[in-house]
Write an enzyme that holds these catalytic residues in place. Structure first.
Site, mmCIF file in Angstrom:
data_model
loop_
_atom_site.group_PDB
_atom_site.id
_atom_site.type_symbol
_atom_site.label_atom_id
_atom_site.label_comp_id
_atom_site.label_asym_id
_atom_site.label_seq_id
_atom_site.Cartn_x
_atom_site.Cartn_y
_atom_site.Cartn_z
ATOM 1 N N MET A 152 0.826 -1.211 0.000
ATOM 2 C CA MET A 152 0.000 0.000 0.000
ATOM 3 C C MET A 152 0.858 1.257 0.000
ATOM 4 O O MET A 152 0.524 2.255 -0.647
ATOM 5 C CB MET A 152 -0.894 -0.008 1.236
ATOM 6 C CG MET A 152 -1.991 -1.050 1.192
ATOM 7 S SD MET A 152 -3.510 -0.389 0.480
ATOM 8 C CE MET A 152 -4.101 0.568 1.866
ATOM 9 N N GLU A 153 1.949 1.243 0.739
ATOM 10 C CA GLU A 153 2.751 2.456 0.898
ATOM 11 C C GLU A 153 3.589 2.785 -0.333
ATOM 12 O O GLU A 153 3.652 3.941 -0.754
ATOM 13 C CB GLU A 153 3.662 2.328 2.129
ATOM 14 C CG GLU A 153 2.932 2.284 3.460
ATOM 15 C CD GLU A 153 2.353 3.624 3.874
ATOM 16 O OE1 GLU A 153 2.607 4.635 3.186
ATOM 17 O OE2 GLU A 153 1.632 3.658 4.895
#
Length: 260
Positions: A120-121
């Site tokens: 996600m990051e």
């Protein structure tokens, strides 16, 4: 990365360096902050790095936006490419089994949530950010909206520069997060162990350390309502982000495929 609920809407800093709401006062603020930083013991290299920062309008625009956090869970998962993160995460869980086993043994955190956060990051390290990280952090320390919180982050960044851990020219995301899982400077100091968080193993270990420090219990569940969801909530204040990490992590770890 990490914005806890307590950081949202912080009061303006009581520091002598006065916060502002536009670029006009940034250079004066920088001079005042540099005097304070020097008096508090930061070295000349860190002071020079601070004086080399610029007001980052892109950071302010991003800070005022964050529209994706207003999406529904299904919309957010689609926008972030959840299915691709799950597929890649499962592959990495197999190919890096020894790394994840050692992390779980040390911190008690299974691969799923770590891979969910990593995916996600930064898309597993594909997108680490192209902003001048120190300028982004200095801009937010100057900006009145969350001056206290980012003043702490700026002082932590200067400490990392003093230690030689952070390059003054490090690139990061819009709020100054750096590394594979996007840590802000204070979290690098607290949980990063002095490692280079551009290295995946170091970043994942630091992430597991963060989760453990925020109450992660080995063997307990991490879905909403389960004991370890509190640790996931500490990672990011946005509810939709928290639930996405839990769902993606469960699917990587072999749980069900539902998305609500």
């Amino acid at each position: 990365m990490v914005f806890t609920a307590a950081t949202l809407g912080s009061a303006p800093s009581a520091s002598a360096a006065q916060c502002g709401n536009g670029p006009g006062g940034f250079e004066r603020w920088k001079q005042d902050f540099a005097e304070e930083a020097r008096a508090s013991g930061h070295g000349p290299g860190a002071i020079d790095a601070l004086m080399g920062t610029h007001y980052n309008t892109a950071t302010i625009s991003a800070d005022r936006g964050q529209k994706s956090f207003r999406l529904s869970l299904d919309q957010f998962m689609a926008k972030r490419g959840a299915s691709a993160i799950v597929a890649r995460g499962r592959s990495l869980k197999r190919s890096q089994a020894a790394l994840f086993s050692s992390i779980q043994q040390r911190y008690g955190v299974p691969p799923g949530p770590l891979l969910a956060i990593w995916g996600m990051e930064t898309g597993f390290g594909a997108v680490l950010g192209n902003q001048h990280a120190l300028s982004a952090i200095a801009t937010l320390a100057y900006d009145c909206r969350r001056s206290d919180y980012f003043t702490d982050q700026l002082n932590a960044a200067l400490t990392l520069i003093d230690h030689g851990t952070l390059s003054p020219n490090a690139r990061g995301s819009m709020h100054g997060e750096i590394g594979q899982t996007q840590f802000l400077p204070k979290n690098i100091l607290n949980y990063g162990g002095g490692g280079n968080l551009d290295n995946a193993g170091a970043a994942l270990s630091a992430t597991a350390n963060f989760l453990r420090a925020h109450g992660w219990r080995p063997g307990a569940g991490y879905q909403p309502g389960e004991p370890n969801f509190d640790a996931i909530q500490a990672w990011n204040a946005a509810s939709v982000y928290q639930r996405a990490i839990a769902i993606i992590g469960r699917q990587i770890d072999g749980g069900g495929g539902e998305s609500d």
